[in-house]
Scaffold this motif. Structure first.
Motif, mmCIF file in Angstrom:
data_model
loop_
_atom_site.group_PDB
_atom_site.id
_atom_site.type_symbol
_atom_site.label_atom_id
_atom_site.label_comp_id
_atom_site.label_asym_id
_atom_site.label_seq_id
_atom_site.Cartn_x
_atom_site.Cartn_y
_atom_site.Cartn_z
ATOM 1 N N GLN A 6 -75.308 17.904 116.470
ATOM 2 C CA GLN A 6 -74.765 19.258 116.592
ATOM 3 C C GLN A 6 -74.286 19.525 118.013
ATOM 4 O O GLN A 6 -73.207 20.077 118.233
ATOM 5 C CB GLN A 6 -75.838 20.285 116.188
ATOM 6 C CG GLN A 6 -76.130 20.304 114.694
ATOM 7 C CD GLN A 6 -77.272 21.242 114.358
ATOM 8 O OE1 GLN A 6 -78.290 21.287 115.055
ATOM 9 N NE2 GLN A 6 -77.117 22.003 113.286
ATOM 10 N N HIS A 9 -70.987 17.544 118.715
ATOM 11 C CA HIS A 9 -69.820 18.215 118.133
ATOM 12 C C HIS A 9 -69.412 19.411 118.994
ATOM 13 O O HIS A 9 -68.225 19.665 119.223
ATOM 14 C CB HIS A 9 -70.136 18.673 116.703
ATOM 15 C CG HIS A 9 -70.134 17.563 115.687
ATOM 16 N ND1 HIS A 9 -68.976 16.920 115.294
ATOM 17 C CD2 HIS A 9 -71.143 16.994 114.989
ATOM 18 C CE1 HIS A 9 -69.278 16.002 114.387
ATOM 19 N NE2 HIS A 9 -70.585 16.022 114.180
ATOM 20 N N TYR A 10 -70.409 20.145 119.468
ATOM 21 C CA TYR A 10 -70.159 21.327 120.303
ATOM 22 C C TYR A 10 -69.509 20.923 121.625
ATOM 23 O O TYR A 10 -68.542 21.548 122.083
ATOM 24 C CB TYR A 10 -71.490 22.044 120.547
ATOM 25 C CG TYR A 10 -71.369 23.352 121.288
ATOM 26 C CD1 TYR A 10 -70.970 24.519 120.643
ATOM 27 C CD2 TYR A 10 -71.696 23.420 122.647
ATOM 28 C CE1 TYR A 10 -70.879 25.722 121.319
ATOM 29 C CE2 TYR A 10 -71.615 24.620 123.331
ATOM 30 C CZ TYR A 10 -71.204 25.765 122.674
ATOM 31 O OH TYR A 10 -71.103 26.963 123.354
ATOM 32 N N LYS A 13 -65.835 19.961 121.389
ATOM 33 C CA LYS A 13 -64.959 21.132 121.317
ATOM 34 C C LYS A 13 -64.725 21.736 122.704
ATOM 35 O O LYS A 13 -63.735 22.445 122.914
ATOM 36 C CB LYS A 13 -65.560 22.182 120.379
ATOM 37 C CG LYS A 13 -65.509 21.775 118.913
ATOM 38 C CD LYS A 13 -66.058 22.865 118.011
ATOM 39 C CE LYS A 13 -65.929 22.471 116.536
ATOM 40 N NZ LYS A 13 -66.483 23.516 115.628
ATOM 41 N N THR A 94 -75.847 29.243 118.495
ATOM 42 C CA THR A 94 -74.413 28.926 118.412
ATOM 43 C C THR A 94 -74.200 27.437 118.172
ATOM 44 O O THR A 94 -73.402 27.038 117.316
ATOM 45 C CB THR A 94 -73.699 29.329 119.721
ATOM 46 O OG1 THR A 94 -73.860 30.733 119.907
ATOM 47 C CG2 THR A 94 -72.213 29.003 119.647
ATOM 48 N N ILE A 95 -74.930 26.598 118.900
ATOM 49 C CA ILE A 95 -74.785 25.145 118.758
ATOM 50 C C ILE A 95 -75.164 24.690 117.357
ATOM 51 O O ILE A 95 -74.551 23.774 116.791
ATOM 52 C CB ILE A 95 -75.654 24.429 119.814
ATOM 53 C CG1 ILE A 95 -75.221 24.824 121.226
ATOM 54 C CG2 ILE A 95 -75.573 22.914 119.652
ATOM 55 C CD1 ILE A 95 -76.159 24.351 122.326
ATOM 56 N N GLU A 98 -72.851 23.789 114.300
ATOM 57 C CA GLU A 98 -72.088 22.544 114.203
ATOM 58 C C GLU A 98 -72.718 21.588 113.197
ATOM 59 O O GLU A 98 -73.861 21.741 112.788
ATOM 60 C CB GLU A 98 -72.010 21.869 115.578
ATOM 61 C CG GLU A 98 -71.358 22.709 116.655
ATOM 62 C CD GLU A 98 -69.877 22.959 116.396
ATOM 63 O OE1 GLU A 98 -69.254 22.143 115.675
ATOM 64 O OE2 GLU A 98 -69.347 23.953 116.919
#
Length: 218
Positions: A6, A9-10, A13, A94-95, A98
């Protein structure tokens, strides 16, 4: 692994890719492991920053390595002035949005895997650049020399800004062994550490010479 995915992926971005240096300043913890794995899974290279370092040294390292992305914890956030501080505790909501799936990030053997700074005892601290091929060679040698198997239980004693931490992490994680992290009180006490070794049935441990000597005398 899912949490590290996760985070990776974060980070992608945010623009992290091979040769991107990502600073990480956290306490020795599960979040440290997730942070390091997440950076590598995104293809980046990690730059460990010891929370106990003086402010001036931390600032020097950030500027010298031109760190733009920093992983930290909320209680350490005020130590830094960076564009994108990411708190692995308070920002996790937030993370966690993902994907937990593994990534297909390709890195070359000569891509950077981490940079560790010297003590600076003879002048300014210098960043030592380590490539993936060097780390893979170390991991393979370590596993072969110490006959590491998935059932092993290894200790993580050193600060992760010291190169000894590399021996304590990657040879074990990459073979499926377990890593045990003692708290600070136990880590610095020979008697408590010895008891902790026994209680947790630790099979492999690497210690600084003075600490190893103190334990062997008991």
């Amino acid at each position: 692994n899912g949490r590290a995915n996760q985070l990776a992926h974060y980070l992608i971005k945010l623009g992290v890719k091979p040769e991107t240096l990502v600073g990480i300043c956290v306490e020795r913890s599960l979040e440290m492991i997730v942070g390091l794995l997440g950076i590598l899974k995104a293809g980046g290279a990690y730059v460990p920053l010891d929370p106990s370092y003086p402010h001036d040294r931390l600032e020097f390292m950030l500027k010298d390595a031109q760190i733009q992305v920093l992983l930290t914890q909320q209680h350490l956030k005020t130590k830094f002035v960076v564009q994108m501080p990411i708190c692995l505790d308070t920002d996790w909501r937030t993370i966690s949005k993902e994907s937990t799936e593994n990534l297909e990030m390709l890195v070359a053997p000569n891509n950077l895997v981490y940079i560790i700074y010297t003590s600076g005892s003879t002048g300014k601290p210098k960043g030592v650049e380590i490539q993936h091929n060097s780390l893979v060679n170390l991991v393979k040698w370590h596993q072969d020399t110490y006959h590491v198997v998935p059932s092993d239980k290894a200790s993580q004693i050193a600060t992760f800004a010291f190169d000894a931490s590399v021996w304590e992490l990657w040879p074990y994680l990459t073979i499926g062994a377990s890593i045990y992290i003692p708290n600070e009180e136990i880590r610095i006490s020979p008697s408590k550490l010895l008891e902790w070794f026994t209680t947790n049935a630790i099979t492999i441990s690497f210690l600084p010479t003075p600490l190893a000597e103190a334990i062997l005398k008991r």
